[in-house]
Write an enzyme that holds these catalytic residues in place. Structure first.
Site, PDB file in Angstrom:
ATOM      1  N   GLY A 116       7.534  -2.456  -2.862  1.00  0.00           N
ATOM      2  CA  GLY A 116       6.627  -1.199  -2.946  1.00  0.00           C
ATOM      3  C   GLY A 116       6.943  -0.364  -4.224  1.00  0.00           C
ATOM      4  N   LYS A 171       0.440  -4.726   9.138  1.00  0.00           N
ATOM      5  CA  LYS A 171       1.719  -4.122   8.598  1.00  0.00           C
ATOM      6  C   LYS A 171       2.440  -3.516   9.670  1.00  0.00           C
ATOM      7  CE  LYS A 171       3.718  -2.349   4.502  1.00  0.00           C
ATOM      8  NZ  LYS A 171       4.791  -1.405   4.715  1.00  0.00           N
ATOM      9  N   CYS A 177       3.245   3.254   8.872  1.00  0.00           N
ATOM     10  CA  CYS A 177       3.441   4.615   8.294  1.00  0.00           C
ATOM     11  C   CYS A 177       3.890   5.610   9.229  1.00  0.00           C
ATOM     12  CB  CYS A 177       2.220   5.382   7.810  1.00  0.00           C
ATOM     13  SG  CYS A 177       2.318   6.572   6.894  1.00  0.00           S
ATOM     14  N   PRO A 194       0.781  -1.235   0.055  1.00  0.00           N
ATOM     15  CA  PRO A 194      -0.101  -0.029   0.027  1.00  0.00           C
ATOM     16  C   PRO A 194       0.992   1.481  -0.055  1.00  0.00           C
ATOM     17  CG  PRO A 194      -0.106  -1.024   2.274  1.00  0.00           C
ATOM     18  CD  PRO A 194       0.951  -1.893   1.364  1.00  0.00           C
ATOM     19  N   MET A 195       0.606   2.060  -0.770  1.00  0.00           N
ATOM     20  CA  MET A 195       1.461   3.509  -1.134  1.00  0.00           C
ATOM     21  C   MET A 195       0.721   4.546  -1.412  1.00  0.00           C
ATOM     22  SD  MET A 195       4.574   1.881  -3.343  1.00  0.00           S
ATOM     23  CE  MET A 195       3.558   0.672  -4.422  1.00  0.00           C
ATOM     24  N   HIS A 201       7.883  -4.319   7.689  1.00  0.00           N
ATOM     25  CA  HIS A 201       8.826  -3.475   7.031  1.00  0.00           C
ATOM     26  C   HIS A 201      10.255  -3.498   7.948  1.00  0.00           C
ATOM     27  CE1 HIS A 201       9.660   0.481   4.665  1.00  0.00           C
ATOM     28  NE2 HIS A 201      10.802  -0.226   4.948  1.00  0.00           N
ATOM     29  N   ASN A 260       9.153  -6.768   3.871  1.00  0.00           N
ATOM     30  CA  ASN A 260       9.179  -5.600   3.089  1.00  0.00           C
ATOM     31  C   ASN A 260      10.017  -4.663   3.337  1.00  0.00           C
ATOM     32  OD1 ASN A 260       7.110  -2.661   3.391  1.00  0.00           O
ATOM     33  ND2 ASN A 260       7.687  -3.525   1.468  1.00  0.00           N
ATOM     34  N   GLY A 261      10.665  -3.976   2.310  1.00  0.00           N
ATOM     35  CA  GLY A 261      11.501  -3.112   2.385  1.00  0.00           C
ATOM     36  C   GLY A 261      12.755  -3.237   1.619  1.00  0.00           C
ATOM     37  N   GLY A 262      13.156  -2.321   0.561  1.00  0.00           N
ATOM     38  CA  GLY A 262      14.126  -2.580  -0.127  1.00  0.00           C
ATOM     39  C   GLY A 262      14.229  -3.548  -1.334  1.00  0.00           C
TER      40      GLY A 262
END
Length: 350
Positions: free
Chosen positions: A244, A149, A110, A27-28, A181, A221-223
């Site tokens: 993402g 998340k 977030c 989700p972004m 993340h 998640n992440g990178g």
């Protein structure tokens, strides 16, 4: 309220979404709206897609049901909610279930100032008890699977201590799927953009959480920027991988081969064919009063790294904002990629 029978009936639906979660698009905010998701679904039939974060106050107090709109072709699709009031989140879940979402995800990751001021997002890492209360209320309100998340910690928290405690407390409320993340969120001193890059990644900690909590379904998640990385993480025992920015900026690189490589279907998709498939969708959108640029802004990276990509982006960027711009602009832009050979899959308007 959920019942014993309804809980028993959840198994098949949950397992389908969990299989889809082998790969998901994160989700972004301002990016993964319904137009973006429609494009992504054309590129991959199986990848799990997430909405932008929608706040429970917007739904419950603001009655902003338009935020829940999506195309039926987007399934499997998950709604991400932001909030920290258990009763309000529960009401939002009822609305989401009525709209047919396959999963409801609580945002505990977030780091934006606006989210902090509303006491949700990453700041909730400091209050796992409240998160547990929220997800318990959400689970009681609907039959859709509730997931969380999160980050590995915030500010001066020690992730190796905080994250296991967070997973323990929240899973005790019935959540068994987490997307982690693999970075801290620094709520003081870093902007949301900086929080996506500056805090170091700790993939090993997320892998350790899967070993410590084998009963939990954990996505990382992440990178992450390639399907090679996705396959490595899955081989290492993680249940899913969430991508993402790379999935947004270079969607074909991530999604066109995903069905074959990640889900074993043996199939791939073609970004040129996806452009043609977008044209009827864009025609409907414009007929309903929408503008071309609302859709094409998500398509600018479709040919990243391919000859003609710059021309594709330029035609769309310059032409889509103009009054009266229509789907024929996509064919003009596609000519920069194909060199004029657009016969295959060419769209014929009805």
């Amino acid at each position: 309220m959920t019942t014993a029978n309804s809980k028993n009936q959840e198994t098949s639906g949950f397992s389908e979404v969990r299989r889809a979660a082998r790969l998901s698009v994160a989700p972004m905010m301002d990016w993964t709206d319904r137009h973006c998701r429609y494009l992504h679904r054309l590129l991959s039939r199986h990848t799990l897609l997430y909405t932008e974060m929608v706040t429970s106050p917007a739904l419950v107090r603001g009655n902003a049901l338009h935020l829940l709109r999506y195309d039926a072709n987007e399934h499997p699709v998950a709604l991400q909610l932001g909030g920290s009031d258990p009763a309000e989140l529960a009401q939002a879940c009822v609305m989401a279930e009525d709209h047919g979402y396959d999963e409801i995800n609580l945002n505990v990751g977030c780091p934006s100032d606006r989210v902090q001021s509303g006491c949700f997002g990453a700041i909730l890492m400091e209050n796992p008890k409240l998160v547990a209360e929220c997800v318990a209320a959400m689970r009681d309100a609907c039959n859709v699977e509730i997931t969380v998340k999160c980050r590995i910690g915030v500010d001066d928290q020690e992730p190796t201590e905080v994250l296991p405690d967070f997973l323990t407390q929240v899973s005790s409320a019935g959540v068994t799927r987490f997307q982690i993340h693999a970075r801290k969120a620094w709520l003081q001193g870093l902007s949301p953009k900086e929080n996506r890059d500056i805090p170091p990644l700790d993939y090993d900690l997320v892998l350790a959480m899967k070993q410590q909590f084998p009963e939990l379904h954990i996505s990382i998640n992440g990178g992450i920027t390639s399907l090679d990385q996705v396959e490595t993480f899955l081989t290492q025992g993680l249940d899913g991988v969430m991508i993402g920015r790379s999935a947004y900026h270079s969607p074909a690189d991530i999604l066109c081969a995903a069905d074959g490589r990640i889900y074993g279907t043996g199939s791939t998709s073609d970004p040129i064919e996806a452009v043609h498939q977008m044209i009827p969708y864009i025609e409907r959108h414009i007929a309903e009063g929408g503008r071309l640029g609302q859709v094409t802004r998500h398509m600018l990276g479709l040919f990243t790294g391919r000859p003609g990509a710059r021309g594709w982006r330029r035609v769309l960027s310059e032409g889509a904002p103009k009054d009266g711009a229509g789907p024929e602009l996509l064919l003009e832009a596609l000519d920069r990629v194909t060199g004029g050979d657009i016969a295959v899959g060419a769209h014929t308007s009805a």
